[in-house]
Motif scaffolding. Structure first.
Motif, PDB file in Angstrom:
ATOM      1  N   PHE A  96      -1.618  -5.795   8.965  1.00  0.00           N
ATOM      2  CA  PHE A  96      -1.086  -4.626   8.257  1.00  0.00           C
ATOM      3  C   PHE A  96       0.056  -4.051   9.068  1.00  0.00           C
ATOM      4  CE2 PHE A  96      -1.256   0.040   7.220  1.00  0.00           C
ATOM      5  CZ  PHE A  96      -0.852  -0.077   5.907  1.00  0.00           C
ATOM      6  N   TYR A  97       1.189  -3.862   8.413  1.00  0.00           N
ATOM      7  CA  TYR A  97       2.314  -3.181   9.044  1.00  0.00           C
ATOM      8  C   TYR A  97       2.354  -1.749   8.523  1.00  0.00           C
ATOM      9  CZ  TYR A  97       6.844  -1.504  10.345  1.00  0.00           C
ATOM     10  OH  TYR A  97       7.843  -0.711  10.869  1.00  0.00           O
ATOM     11  N   PHE A  98       2.484  -0.791   9.451  1.00  0.00           N
ATOM     12  CA  PHE A  98       2.554   0.628   9.066  1.00  0.00           C
ATOM     13  C   PHE A  98       3.745   1.263   9.779  1.00  0.00           C
ATOM     14  CE2 PHE A  98       0.595   5.046   9.383  1.00  0.00           C
ATOM     15  CZ  PHE A  98       0.918   5.366   8.080  1.00  0.00           C
ATOM     16  N   ARG A  99       4.648   1.820   8.992  1.00  0.00           N
ATOM     17  CA  ARG A  99       5.958   2.217   9.480  1.00  0.00           C
ATOM     18  C   ARG A  99       6.045   3.379  10.455  1.00  0.00           C
ATOM     19  NH1 ARG A  99      10.420   4.658   9.998  1.00  0.00           N
ATOM     20  NH2 ARG A  99       9.223   6.562   9.748  1.00  0.00           N
ATOM     21  N   PRO A 100       5.397   4.541  10.171  1.00  0.00           N
ATOM     22  CA  PRO A 100       5.705   5.730  10.986  1.00  0.00           C
ATOM     23  C   PRO A 100       5.340   5.565  12.457  1.00  0.00           C
ATOM     24  CG  PRO A 100       4.499   6.341   8.986  1.00  0.00           C
ATOM     25  CD  PRO A 100       4.404   4.842   9.138  1.00  0.00           C
ATOM     26  N   GLY A 101       5.931   6.409  13.293  1.00  0.00           N
ATOM     27  CA  GLY A 101       5.538   6.447  14.689  1.00  0.00           C
ATOM     28  C   GLY A 101       6.646   6.393  15.729  1.00  0.00           C
ATOM     29  N   VAL A 160       0.824  -1.215   0.000  1.00  0.00           N
ATOM     30  CA  VAL A 160       0.000   0.000   0.000  1.00  0.00           C
ATOM     31  C   VAL A 160       0.857   1.263   0.000  1.00  0.00           C
ATOM     32  CG1 VAL A 160      -1.922   1.210   1.112  1.00  0.00           C
ATOM     33  CG2 VAL A 160      -1.812  -1.278   1.206  1.00  0.00           C
ATOM     34  N   PHE A 161       1.958   1.256   0.761  1.00  0.00           N
ATOM     35  CA  PHE A 161       2.840   2.428   0.810  1.00  0.00           C
ATOM     36  C   PHE A 161       4.304   2.022   0.665  1.00  0.00           C
ATOM     37  CE2 PHE A 161      -0.653   3.432   3.857  1.00  0.00           C
ATOM     38  CZ  PHE A 161      -1.229   4.488   3.166  1.00  0.00           C
ATOM     39  N   ILE A 162       5.077   2.915   0.050  1.00  0.00           N
ATOM     40  CA  ILE A 162       6.544   2.825   0.088  1.00  0.00           C
ATOM     41  C   ILE A 162       7.043   4.210   0.457  1.00  0.00           C
ATOM     42  CG2 ILE A 162       8.668   2.449  -1.235  1.00  0.00           C
ATOM     43  CD1 ILE A 162       7.186   0.443  -2.961  1.00  0.00           C
ATOM     44  N   SER A 163       8.001   4.256   1.397  1.00  0.00           N
ATOM     45  CA  SER A 163       8.508   5.545   1.871  1.00  0.00           C
ATOM     46  C   SER A 163       9.803   5.947   1.168  1.00  0.00           C
ATOM     47  CB  SER A 163       8.799   5.486   3.381  1.00  0.00           C
ATOM     48  OG  SER A 163       7.604   5.511   4.121  1.00  0.00           O
ATOM     49  N   TRP A 164       9.895   7.253   0.947  1.00  0.00           N
ATOM     50  CA  TRP A 164      11.103   7.934   0.476  1.00  0.00           C
ATOM     51  C   TRP A 164      11.634   8.740   1.656  1.00  0.00           C
ATOM     52  CZ3 TRP A 164      12.635  13.000   0.427  1.00  0.00           C
ATOM     53  CH2 TRP A 164      13.566  13.442  -0.526  1.00  0.00           C
ATOM     54  N   PHE A 165      12.928   8.639   1.925  1.00  0.00           N
ATOM     55  CA  PHE A 165      13.503   9.419   3.019  1.00  0.00           C
ATOM     56  C   PHE A 165      14.482  10.446   2.467  1.00  0.00           C
ATOM     57  CE2 PHE A 165      12.026   5.726   5.339  1.00  0.00           C
ATOM     58  CZ  PHE A 165      11.474   6.307   6.475  1.00  0.00           C
ATOM     59  N   GLU A 166      14.456  11.557   3.115  1.00  0.00           N
ATOM     60  CA  GLU A 166      15.345  12.668   2.783  1.00  0.00           C
ATOM     61  C   GLU A 166      16.814  12.234   2.752  1.00  0.00           C
ATOM     62  OE1 GLU A 166      14.885  15.493   5.860  1.00  0.00           O
ATOM     63  OE2 GLU A 166      16.196  17.001   4.948  1.00  0.00           O
ATOM     64  N   GLY A 167      17.161  11.320   3.635  1.00  0.00           N
ATOM     65  CA  GLY A 167      18.556  10.886   3.710  1.00  0.00           C
ATOM     66  C   GLY A 167      18.950   9.900   2.628  1.00  0.00           C
ATOM     67  N   GLY A 168      18.000   9.488   1.783  1.00  0.00           N
ATOM     68  CA  GLY A 168      18.375   8.675   0.632  1.00  0.00           C
ATOM     69  C   GLY A 168      17.891   7.245   0.649  1.00  0.00           C
ATOM     70  N   GLU A 169      17.146   6.837   1.676  1.00  0.00           N
ATOM     71  CA  GLU A 169      16.695   5.453   1.746  1.00  0.00           C
ATOM     72  C   GLU A 169      15.237   5.299   1.280  1.00  0.00           C
ATOM     73  OE1 GLU A 169      18.553   6.785   4.163  1.00  0.00           O
ATOM     74  OE2 GLU A 169      20.188   5.378   4.567  1.00  0.00           O
ATOM     75  N   VAL A 170      14.846   4.049   1.111  1.00  0.00           N
ATOM     76  CA  VAL A 170      13.457   3.690   0.800  1.00  0.00           C
ATOM     77  C   VAL A 170      13.031   2.571   1.749  1.00  0.00           C
ATOM     78  CG1 VAL A 170      13.608   4.289  -1.662  1.00  0.00           C
ATOM     79  CG2 VAL A 170      14.157   1.948  -0.911  1.00  0.00           C
ATOM     80  N   PHE A 171      11.698   2.388   1.881  1.00  0.00           N
ATOM     81  CA  PHE A 171      11.207   1.354   2.796  1.00  0.00           C
ATOM     82  C   PHE A 171       9.777   0.977   2.426  1.00  0.00           C
ATOM     83  CE2 PHE A 171       9.732  -0.362   6.918  1.00  0.00           C
ATOM     84  CZ  PHE A 171      10.767  -1.250   7.158  1.00  0.00           C
ATOM     85  N   ARG A 172       9.485  -0.321   2.520  1.00  0.00           N
ATOM     86  CA  ARG A 172       8.109  -0.795   2.308  1.00  0.00           C
ATOM     87  C   ARG A 172       7.305  -0.473   3.571  1.00  0.00           C
ATOM     88  NH1 ARG A 172       9.740  -6.733   0.338  1.00  0.00           N
ATOM     89  NH2 ARG A 172      11.589  -6.141   1.525  1.00  0.00           N
ATOM     90  N   SER A 173       6.662   0.668   3.576  1.00  0.00           N
ATOM     91  CA  SER A 173       6.119   1.191   4.829  1.00  0.00           C
ATOM     92  C   SER A 173       4.651   0.874   5.072  1.00  0.00           C
ATOM     93  CB  SER A 173       6.334   2.697   4.890  1.00  0.00           C
ATOM     94  OG  SER A 173       5.894   3.310   3.709  1.00  0.00           O
TER      95      SER A 173
END
Lengths: 248, 248, 248, 248
Positions: free
Chosen positions: A194-199, A169-182
Motif C-alpha cells: 500500500f502506498y500512502f501519500r501524506p507525510g 483507495v484515495f485520490i488527493s485534491w490540492f489547493e494549488g490545483g493538482e490531483v494525485f493517486r494518494s
C-alpha cells in the motif's frame, strides 16, 4: 489470532539535520508513526528500525518475524544497501505486508516492486490537501468520513509513474490545483503493498488522527495470510506427474 | 489500413426539451460529437444514431460494420431496449470499441460491462474542471498539454463505483473541491472500453478542442484489432485432443 | 504508418558452446528470430544485437530509434550490464515495446519490470507442449487456430511468480502434466510488455510457423503509440495553477 | 471476531431429476457443500438456500445478515428472478463475498458481475483434472500441495470469456488435453468474488477433501472487511467544500 508484528522503518536523517523537523518529531518520525500504530492497534507488537542501525535494523532474522513493514525515506534512498532491499523484496513476495509512505515513492524497495520510476510532480508550499475516499467500504478507509483534510502538506501531482493499482483507495485534491493517486494497493507475489501519500517531514502529519487511522488500517489490511516459501527458487522437476511419450 | 467506421450514438432528448441545450446544440449533441471526430479523423466514416430510430439506430447489420461506438445518454437510460444492450455488449466482447461519455456512466451498456453500479456524486454549479494527464505518452492523451481546463462543467466526484481501471488516463480536479477518475480504460472480452467524464448538456463541452481531441484519440485507440467470433457460445468438445484413460 | 523498427536481442552463448544448438541455429538464435519477423512483417526494419557487442549492441542512440525490442537470454543473464538494463527499462517506460522470450523470464530487464522473482518449475525432457488461445480475437493470436503444438520443448510449470497479467493470451498444457501461463501482457509506464514461453535452445522452436506468427503479432501489438518523455523526472512545480491561501 | 455467516445456495434441480445425482447427493448438492464448510470452519454459521424457496431463499433481510454466499446452478439459471440477482449484486458491491461454483459460470449473478459472457468449452467424459496452485502462499490455497487431482470430472477449456482476474489461484490440466483458469479472484465494488471450477453434478466432487478445503478457504478469504453503504446512490452535492468563483 496471533499479535501482528509490525516494524516501522525510518530513514531518521531530516530529524538530525533540520531543527524544524526535530521540533515536530523530537523522537524521530518513525517514533511518531509507531506510536500511532500502537495506539490504534494495542494488541500489535510494534518496533522501529532505522537506516543507521546494522543492516538498517532489518536482519534476515528480524524480517522473518515481521508481518508488516512500514517505510519512510527521502534524502538517503541511495544509502540503503541493495542486499537489504533484496531481503525486504523477498519477504514481501513471500507474504509480508509493506506500507510505503510519502517520499518513499522513490525508495529502492518501492521502485523495485513496481518496476517503474515512480516519479511525480511536487511543490513545497504548505498547501491544503484533501484526501477523497474512492471505496467507502474498504478496510483501509474504515472509520473515515468521505474525505479528510491536512491543512499544510507538500503537493504531489500526476503523472505518478506507477503500474495501474489493483485497488484505488484515495485520490488527493490540492489547493494549488493538482490531483494525485494518494492511496494505492497492489499485490506482488504473496504480499500486499500500500502506498500512502501524506507525510512531509516539516509538518506534523503523522500526529493527524486520520493519517494515523489510515496507517493502522493499512497495517491490518496487509497482514500476511500465508507464506510462499521458495518464491525465489526455480526447481527442476525431473520426474513428470504423467508418463511421457504415450501418444507418439 | 481500412477506414475506421464510427457510430456516434445520442439519446437526443434534452435537445428537444430544454431550449438552452437546443441553443448550444441545434443539430443535437450527437451531431457535435460526430463533427469533432470527422474533423480530426478525416479518413474515418462517421455516422450518428439516436434513441428514437428503430432499434435505436443500432441494427445487427449496422453494428456488425461498426468499429467504434460512442455513447451519450442521460434522462432516458431506461428507454434503451435490453435487446439492443445485449447486441452492443456482444459486439464489444467481439472487439468493437466503446467510448462512454459523461452521464452515460449510468447507461445500461456501461453498467452491464462493468458489473457495478457506476454511481458517483454530482453537482450542477457550472464550476471549473481541470483534467490532469496520468500518462503523457498514452495514445488517448496525444496532443494534449499536461492538463486542460473546462471553464464550466457539472461536477462528478468520488467514489466512482467502477472496477479498477486497466489504465488511468485522466483524473479531474474541480473548483468546488472534488476529484474524479475522468478517463478510464478497460478490456472486456476482445473489446476496449473508455469512459470520458466531461459533457454536461448545458455547456458547449463537445465543441472544446481538447475534448474533441480526446474523443478522436480514444476512437483510434479503441479500433478493433481482431474479432472473437462466438464469444457467446460454449461448444461441446466431444472428441478430446488426447486419448483418455491412458494412465489409469 | 512509419516502418516498425525492431531489434532482436540475443545472448548468443549456447550457439557457441553447444554443438547441438549450433547445428539448429548456425547463424545464432537471434538470426532465426529476426528472420521470422522479417518474413512476416516485410515492411519492418529488423536488426539484431548481442551480448558480446559494445553496450550489448544497445546504445542510447540505437534504443532511441527502436520501437520494439525482443529479448532472449539464459546462461549469461548476470553478464548484462545494469546500466544497459536501466536504459532498456527507461525506453520501455517511455513507450518502447518489449517481447520477452522463454528463459528470459529470468532476464534482469524482465524481473526489473515485474518487481517479482519470475521463478517457475522446469524440466528438460523434450516433451510436447500445447498452447491454448485464451482470447481468439486478440491481435497476438491473429492467424492461429484455437491451439497449436510444439512436439518437443522444455517444460515450464506453475507457479510462475509474476504480477497478475493485464491480459492472458496463451496457457500451455504439457504432456508431462503441468500447465503454464505462456503468453502474458502487461503495461509498464507507457510501454507494452509481452512474455512468450516457448524457445528452448536445443529445439528448432524459432523456425515453427506458429511461434513465428506469435512473435510477429506481438511485435506489431507492442508498437509504441506515443512517448512519455521525462518518465524518470520529478519536476518541482514552483508556481501552482491556483492561487494558494484563498480560503483560509 | 464474529462468527462468519455463510449461505450455501443450490439450484437443487438435478438431484430431483437424475437418479445418479440423487444417489451421490441424497440431501442435495447444497447440503454436501454446506457440510464441508461446517466441518472445516466450525465457528461459522452455515445455512442453505435453494431456488425453490420464496425469493429463492434470499430475502433482503437474510442477505443483509450474510457475509459470504456460495452459488451452484446449472439447468435453471433462467429461473432465477432478476430482482434477486439485483439484490445479490448489490450485497456483493457493498462487501459480501461470493463464491461461484462450476456451472455457475453461466449464472446470471456471475455474468452480471463480470460484464462478459463467461462462455467456455466443455466435455462430459469423466476425465481426470489436475488443479495447479499458481500462488502457494495464497489464503485460498492454504493446506494444499502444489497440485491436487480429481479422478473424474467434466472438462472446461479455454477460452474462458472473463475479464482478467485480479489474482490467479488455480489453473487446471485435463487428461484430454485442455487447460482452464479454474480458480480466479476479482474485486467488484467492496466485495470479493472467487470462481472455482470443479463440481459437476454426476461426480462426488463436493466430498473431495481438497475441494472442500478450497471452498472453506475461499469463504474465509471473501469475508467482508467493511460495508459500502449506498453503493447504488448518486447523491447530489449541492454545497461544495470550496467556495466557487474565487479565481475568476
Amino acid at each position: 489470532m496471533k499479535p501482528l508484528r509490525v516494524v516501522v522503518w525510518g530513514e531518521n536523517t531530516h530529524e538530525h539535520k533540520n531543527a524544524a523537523v526535530a521540533a515536530i518529531y523530537p523522537q524521530g518520525m518513525h517514533a511518531a508513526i509507531a506510536a500511532g500504530v500502537r495506539d490504534l492497534l494495542p494488541s500489535a507488537e510494534v518496533s522501529t528500525a532505522t537506516l543507521q542501525e546494522p543492516d538498517h535494523g532489518l536482519t534476515a532474522e528480524r524480517l522473518a518475524k515481521t508481518d508488516v513493514l512500514t517505510w519512510w525515506g527521502h534524502m538517503a534512498h541511495d544509502q540503503v544497501d541493495e542486499k537489504i532491499v533484496d531481503r525486504v523484496q523477498q519477504r514481501v513476495l513471500e507474504g509480508m505486508g509493506l506500507i510505503v509512505l510519502h517520499s518513499a515513492h522513490y525508495a529502492k524497495i518501492f521502485r523495485r516492486l513496481m518496476g517503474t520510476t515512480c516519479s511525480l510532480r511536487w511543490r513545497e508550499a504548505g498547501e491544503r490537501e484533501r484526501l477523497w475516499v474512492c471505496n467507502p467500504g474498504h478496510p483501509i478507509a474504515r472509520g473515515l468520513d468521505r474525505y479528510f483534510e491536512l491543512p499544510h502538506e507538500e503537493m504531489y501531482g500526476e503523472p505518478f509513474a506507477i503500474p495501474a493499482p489493483d485497488e484505488q483507495v484515495f485520490i488527493s485534491w490540492f489547493e494549488g490545483g493538482e490531483v494525485f493517486r494518494s492511496g494505492c494497493c497492489w499485490h506482488r507475489g504473496n504480499g500486499k503493498v500500500f502506498y500512502f501519500r501524506p507525510g512531509h517531514e516539516t509538518y506534523p502529519t503523522y500526529f493527524d488522527p486520520n493519517v494515523r487511522r489510515v496507517i493502522a488500517n493499512a497495517v491490518e489490511w496487509a497482514r500476511p495470510q500465508g507464506q510462499w516459501a521458495g518464491v525465489d527458487q526455480s526447481p527442476n522437476e525431473k520426474v513428470p506427474p504423467e508418463p511421457l511419450g504415450r501418444s507418439q
